[in-house]
Design an enzyme around this catalytic site. Structure first.
Site, PDB file in Angstrom:
ATOM      1  CB  THR A  69     -42.506 -29.626  -1.716  1.00 27.57           C
ATOM      2  OG1 THR A  69     -41.872 -28.712  -0.510  1.00 27.57           O
ATOM      3  CG2 THR A  69     -43.728 -30.369  -1.399  1.00 27.57           C
ATOM      4  CG  HIS A  72     -40.313 -34.291   1.164  1.00 23.84           C
ATOM      5  ND1 HIS A  72     -39.462 -34.863   1.938  1.00 23.84           N
ATOM      6  CD2 HIS A  72     -40.072 -33.134   1.367  1.00 23.84           C
ATOM      7  CE1 HIS A  72     -38.532 -34.146   2.603  1.00 23.84           C
ATOM      8  NE2 HIS A  72     -39.136 -33.058   2.354  1.00 23.84           N
TER       9      HIS A  72
END
Ligand code: ZN
Length: 373
Positions: A69, A72
């Site tokens: 995450t 990202h």
């Protein structure tokens, strides 16, 4: 040459005030890795120290690990562009010490060594009131929807603090959250004596190998296209590794299981190929647990690959709160679950650029940021 003596003397009280303001600001501000703007990268800057509410605790972060995450967010892909609203301090996998507690906090005390459940849930919705808080309808994620852990201090609700034995090293303590994903995926049903295929050896897939092994699965088969990570999978107990860049995964699985397929297939990559393989590689009446996040809708032969095979399929998100945490606590404290092969690299917080570049390259296990001593 010594400095010349100034010919103006600063009055004592002005000097005092100047230093007072300086030290006050030092105490109330902190270093944090902040996504300051829409775009690639992040900045390590001074930001105000979080102010806690009555039900919060303030944690002095010792280690924080980099999750997919965070990649990202750092590299600003499509998902991040939709979800993240800068400025945001990101990072959510952490270990540290509680330094301040809110007035209504009763279960955590100053000095406790903690990690964090990163799903901040409402506690009131239908799911929360039915023992399914991991799919709360008003879920907020630490380091995504609220400021996170790539910082000297992080604020979390008391209910999200996971007290951890001080015997557990901080590097391990901070990866308990992704370990929880692995535990949730592997143990959505018992695996003792079952053959298990792990498709995708990212850090959570590698932890799944270790958890399956530790809980009595045999054989544990790990597949990936990344040789570096397959080597880690071997160190973490995989009985067989399949290099999917060179070998046919289904052939290899069938060879290893006498043509039957595996009892349990764990989809930890989210690609069309691995999702397809997860259904094909499992034997009839087997189980598929799916953690990998597919980026787009895909076709599946529902009749042949699911219905007529009589499969049981689990979608895995987050960790069951808090059954999964109790399970991983036992596994860690037993000493039987060895995550050390996974912890390949550690960087100081100010070396974040190198850390993110390495984490993205895939030539690493889990990358840890050391935030404080
Ligand atoms: Zn809820």
């Amino acid at each position: 040459m010594p400095n010349a003596i100034p010919n103006t003397i600063i009055p004592y009280d002005t000097l005092f005030e100047k230093y007072f303001i300086y030290f006050r600001d030092c105490l109330q501000s902190m270093k944090a890795l902040v996504k300051t703007e829409k775009g690639v990268g992040a900045e390590l800057i001074d930001v105000p120290k979080p102010e806690i509410g009555p039900n919060d605790v303030l944690v002095k972060v010792k280690t924080a690990s980099i999750c997919g995450t965070d990649l990202h967010i750092y590299f600003w892909d499509e998902w991040a562009q939709k979800r993240i609203h800068p400025p945001r301090t990101f990072g959510h996998e952490l270990a540290g010490t509680v330094v301040e507690i809110g007035s209504d906090v009763t279960t955590v005390k100053i000095g406790d060594f903690v990690s964090a459940e990163t799903h901040i849930v409402c506690g009131k919705c239908y799911q929360c009131s039915n023992g399914n808080a991991h799919v709360c309808k008003d879920i907020k994620i630490l380091g995504v929807d609220v400021d996170g852990a790539f910082a000297e201090y992080v604020k979390i609700p008391e209910t999200n603090a996971w007290k951890t034995s001080s015997e557990i090293p901080a590097q391990i303590a901070s990866v308990q959250e992704p370990l929880g994903n692995a535990v949730h995926t592997v143990l959505s049903e018992p695996v003792s004596g079952k053959s298990v295929l792990v498709l995708g050896c990212g850090p959570i897939g590698l932890m799944a190998v270790s958890v399956a092994k530790c809980c009595g699965a045999y054989p544990v088969i790990a597949a990936d296209i990344n040789g570096y990570r397959l080597d880690i999978a071997k160190k973490m107990g995989a009985d067989l590794t399949i290099d999917a860049s060179k070998e046919d995964v289904l052939n290899e699985v069938m060879n290893a299981t006498g043509g039957l397929g595996v009892d349990v297939s764990l989809e930890m990559a989210g690609s069309k190929t691995t999702i397809g393989e997860s259904f094909k590689a499992v034997k009839p009446a087997g189980r598929v647990s799916m953690l990998g996040i597919a980026l787009e809708p895909m076709e599946i032969d529902v009749s042949e690959d699911i219905v007529f095979k009589g499969l049981r399929i689990y979608g895995i998100t987050g960790r069951r709160m808090f059954e999964t945490w109790h399970t991983l606590k036992s596994l860690l404290e037993s000493g039987r679950l060895d995550l050390s092969p996974l912890l390949t690299h550690e960087f100081r917080l100010d070396e974040y650029e190198n850390a993110f570049a390495l984490a993205r390259s895939g030539k690493c296990g889990k990358v840890i940021l050391k935030v404080s001593e």
